[in-house]
Design a protein around this motif. Structure first.
Motif, mmCIF file in Angstrom:
data_model
loop_
_atom_site.group_PDB
_atom_site.id
_atom_site.type_symbol
_atom_site.label_atom_id
_atom_site.label_comp_id
_atom_site.label_asym_id
_atom_site.label_seq_id
_atom_site.Cartn_x
_atom_site.Cartn_y
_atom_site.Cartn_z
ATOM 1 N N GLU A 155 -8.946 32.279 -1.810
ATOM 2 C CA GLU A 155 -10.314 32.182 -2.322
ATOM 3 C C GLU A 155 -10.818 33.540 -2.795
ATOM 4 O O GLU A 155 -11.658 33.613 -3.706
ATOM 5 C CB GLU A 155 -11.235 31.621 -1.236
ATOM 6 C CG GLU A 155 -12.649 31.335 -1.686
ATOM 7 C CD GLU A 155 -12.740 30.292 -2.787
ATOM 8 O OE1 GLU A 155 -13.746 30.313 -3.530
ATOM 9 O OE2 GLU A 155 -11.811 29.463 -2.902
ATOM 10 N N LEU A 156 -10.308 34.614 -2.208
ATOM 11 C CA LEU A 156 -10.725 35.957 -2.622
ATOM 12 C C LEU A 156 -10.479 36.166 -4.109
ATOM 13 O O LEU A 156 -11.349 36.681 -4.825
ATOM 14 C CB LEU A 156 -9.974 37.021 -1.814
ATOM 15 C CG LEU A 156 -10.163 38.468 -2.282
ATOM 16 C CD1 LEU A 156 -11.609 38.909 -2.108
ATOM 17 C CD2 LEU A 156 -9.205 39.403 -1.536
ATOM 18 N N ALA A 157 -9.296 35.790 -4.589
ATOM 19 C CA ALA A 157 -8.980 35.975 -6.012
ATOM 20 C C ALA A 157 -9.956 35.202 -6.890
ATOM 21 O O ALA A 157 -10.407 35.708 -7.932
ATOM 22 C CB ALA A 157 -7.547 35.529 -6.281
ATOM 23 N N ARG A 158 -10.276 33.987 -6.480
ATOM 24 C CA ARG A 158 -11.218 33.183 -7.266
ATOM 25 C C ARG A 158 -12.597 33.814 -7.295
ATOM 26 O O ARG A 158 -13.285 33.809 -8.325
ATOM 27 C CB ARG A 158 -11.281 31.771 -6.685
ATOM 28 C CG ARG A 158 -9.942 31.027 -6.785
ATOM 29 C CD ARG A 158 -9.910 29.762 -5.972
ATOM 30 N NE ARG A 158 -8.601 29.113 -6.058
ATOM 31 C CZ ARG A 158 -8.108 28.304 -5.137
ATOM 32 N NH1 ARG A 158 -8.820 28.037 -4.053
ATOM 33 N NH2 ARG A 158 -6.921 27.751 -5.293
ATOM 34 N N GLN A 159 -13.010 34.375 -6.159
ATOM 35 C CA GLN A 159 -14.328 34.980 -6.093
ATOM 36 C C GLN A 159 -14.382 36.310 -6.842
ATOM 37 O O GLN A 159 -15.417 36.649 -7.432
ATOM 38 C CB GLN A 159 -14.738 35.176 -4.630
ATOM 39 C CG GLN A 159 -14.909 33.877 -3.865
ATOM 40 C CD GLN A 159 -16.005 32.998 -4.441
ATOM 41 O OE1 GLN A 159 -17.008 33.482 -4.948
ATOM 42 N NE2 GLN A 159 -15.811 31.686 -4.349
ATOM 43 N N VAL A 160 -13.288 37.070 -6.819
ATOM 44 C CA VAL A 160 -13.234 38.306 -7.595
ATOM 45 C C VAL A 160 -13.369 37.987 -9.086
ATOM 46 O O VAL A 160 -14.127 38.643 -9.820
ATOM 47 C CB VAL A 160 -11.927 39.075 -7.316
ATOM 48 C CG1 VAL A 160 -11.740 40.215 -8.324
ATOM 49 C CG2 VAL A 160 -11.928 39.640 -5.902
ATOM 50 N N ALA A 161 -12.628 36.970 -9.536
ATOM 51 C CA ALA A 161 -12.714 36.569 -10.937
ATOM 52 C C ALA A 161 -14.125 36.121 -11.299
ATOM 53 O O ALA A 161 -14.666 36.487 -12.350
ATOM 54 C CB ALA A 161 -11.710 35.449 -11.218
ATOM 55 N N ASP A 162 -14.738 35.346 -10.412
ATOM 56 C CA ASP A 162 -16.090 34.852 -10.669
ATOM 57 C C ASP A 162 -17.103 35.994 -10.690
ATOM 58 O O ASP A 162 -17.976 36.051 -11.563
ATOM 59 C CB ASP A 162 -16.465 33.823 -9.598
ATOM 60 C CG ASP A 162 -17.827 33.198 -9.845
ATOM 61 O OD1 ASP A 162 -18.008 32.576 -10.907
ATOM 62 O OD2 ASP A 162 -18.718 33.337 -8.990
ATOM 63 N N ALA A 163 -16.976 36.922 -9.737
ATOM 64 C CA ALA A 163 -17.940 38.023 -9.647
ATOM 65 C C ALA A 163 -17.848 38.961 -10.839
ATOM 66 O O ALA A 163 -18.869 39.496 -11.302
ATOM 67 C CB ALA A 163 -17.711 38.798 -8.347
ATOM 68 N N LEU A 164 -16.626 39.164 -11.351
ATOM 69 C CA LEU A 164 -16.434 40.100 -12.458
ATOM 70 C C LEU A 164 -16.474 39.412 -13.817
ATOM 71 O O LEU A 164 -16.327 40.076 -14.858
ATOM 72 C CB LEU A 164 -15.100 40.840 -12.293
ATOM 73 C CG LEU A 164 -14.940 41.645 -10.994
ATOM 74 C CD1 LEU A 164 -13.583 42.339 -10.960
ATOM 75 C CD2 LEU A 164 -16.064 42.661 -10.832
ATOM 76 N N GLY A 165 -16.654 38.081 -13.808
ATOM 77 C CA GLY A 165 -16.723 37.339 -15.063
ATOM 78 C C GLY A 165 -15.403 37.280 -15.807
ATOM 79 O O GLY A 165 -15.369 37.295 -17.046
ATOM 80 N N LEU A 166 -14.288 37.203 -15.065
ATOM 81 C CA LEU A 166 -12.965 37.190 -15.668
ATOM 82 C C LEU A 166 -12.288 35.838 -15.464
ATOM 83 O O LEU A 166 -12.596 35.105 -14.534
ATOM 84 C CB LEU A 166 -12.090 38.292 -15.056
ATOM 85 C CG LEU A 166 -12.640 39.717 -15.126
ATOM 86 C CD1 LEU A 166 -11.688 40.681 -14.428
ATOM 87 C CD2 LEU A 166 -12.883 40.140 -16.563
ATOM 88 N N ARG A 167 -11.352 35.539 -16.356
ATOM 89 C CA ARG A 167 -10.572 34.307 -16.214
ATOM 90 C C ARG A 167 -9.514 34.488 -15.127
ATOM 91 O O ARG A 167 -8.939 35.576 -14.984
ATOM 92 C CB ARG A 167 -9.903 33.959 -17.554
ATOM 93 C CG ARG A 167 -9.083 32.677 -17.542
ATOM 94 C CD ARG A 167 -8.839 32.199 -18.968
ATOM 95 N NE ARG A 167 -8.049 33.135 -19.732
ATOM 96 C CZ ARG A 167 -6.721 33.044 -19.867
ATOM 97 N NH1 ARG A 167 -6.052 32.069 -19.267
ATOM 98 N NH2 ARG A 167 -6.067 33.931 -20.596
ATOM 99 N N LEU A 168 -9.269 33.433 -14.373
ATOM 100 C CA LEU A 168 -8.279 33.471 -13.290
ATOM 101 C C LEU A 168 -7.031 32.703 -13.696
ATOM 102 O O LEU A 168 -7.110 31.561 -14.153
ATOM 103 C CB LEU A 168 -8.865 32.866 -12.014
ATOM 104 C CG LEU A 168 -7.906 32.729 -10.824
ATOM 105 C CD1 LEU A 168 -7.461 34.102 -10.322
ATOM 106 C CD2 LEU A 168 -8.561 31.934 -9.698
#
Length: 279
Positions: free
Chosen positions: A41-54
């Motif tokens: 979930e960390l990777a998903r949240q990092v992508a969401d917080a930084l506005g990047l595609r996962l």
């Protein structure tokens, strides 16, 4: 570009420092910890917080490192050549891109998740050393070199099922997600269930941590299992007094959300039986 957590994910200070250090160093972030502590979930949240595609690559026991780069389907090409298909003239028609290729070819910066790397063969991490270090790889069938347009943020998770090679570890920034303490767990529960009764949370967490510390427990319940248990307690409107009263003489209510094998269930049945006899 800094990660400072999200409204849906409780990130501790040391975890945020680790994520931002890996971004600054442009090295993969290797995250270890018990199953269910929020590594994926960390990777998903990092992508969401930084506005990047996962881009997610979930590793299995049969996964090969080459699959992350590309696969050449020689069998299909041979079959098509026998059928006189015009597609055989272009070898690119038989090359399937992997997740690393997708991440390297992306025109924008992306987050690449390599999930549960320790499930694969021991040589799997070594086979990705150069590609993750140089951010490029060679396609032998076409003679081209695929290089990253924008260096992706790489997050690699491991459940510590097997040791990873030293050469691989040297190229990563490492962080171990410790199991959350009661205060952090209460914050996590509050994020998922903002309307939960605080008295129920206190009673449930007291019982939960007592259960985790029971000697002889084969599988300790994880954060995700604690959340499932809290959800069931809320749905059944369990009285917090039920969790506190006579805790040593009974298995926790709805224990199927916490205890996931018969050995642990039998362990608590025996402990409850012995406590009743001594009482």
């Amino acid at each position: 570009m800094r990660f400072e957590g999200t409204a849906d994910y409780v990130a501790t200070e040391d975890l945020m420092i680790a994520v931002n250090a890996a971004i600054r160093l442009e090295r993969p972030l290797l995250v270890k910890g018990e199953p269910g502590t929020g590594k994926t979930e960390l990777a998903r949240q990092v992508a969401d917080a930084l506005g990047l595609r996962l881009i997610e690559w979930h590793v299995k026991s049969t996964t090969r490192a080459q699959q992350g780069l590309y696969e050449y389907d020689a069998v299909s090409r041979l079959r098509d050549s026998q059928l006189g298909d015009e597609r055989v003239a272009d070898v690119c028609n038989y090359i399937r891109r992997g997740k690393l290729w997708d991440a390297f070819e992306a025109p924008e910066k992306v987050v690449l998740l390599i999930d549960e790397i320790d499930k694969a063969d021991i040589e799997f991490p070594n086979d990705l050393l150069q590609e993750l270090d140089r951010m490029e790889f060679h396609v032998y069938e076409t003679g081209e070199t695929v290089a990253a347009r924008q260096r992706p943020i790489v997050i690699i998770t491991s459940n510590n099922e097997k040791e990873l090679p030293d050469a691989f570890l040297r190229r990563c920034f490492f962080h171990f997600i410790a199991f959350p303490d009661a205060e952090t767990m209460a914050r996590i529960i509050d994020v998922h269930f903002p309307d939960v009764k605080h008295e129920l949370v206190r009673a449930a967490l007291t019982r939960f941590y007592e259960l985790r510390e029971t000697p002889g427990l084969k599988k300790k319940p994880s954060t995700s299992e604690a959340l499932d248990w809290i959800r069931l307690l809320m749905a059944d409107d369990v009285d917090p007094a039920t969790l506190r009263a006579d805790a040593k003489h009974a298995i926790p209510p709805l224990h199927g959300a916490l205890l996931k094998n018969e050995q642990d269930v039998h362990l608590f049945e025996r402990l409850a039986f012995m406590a009743r006899r001594q009482g």
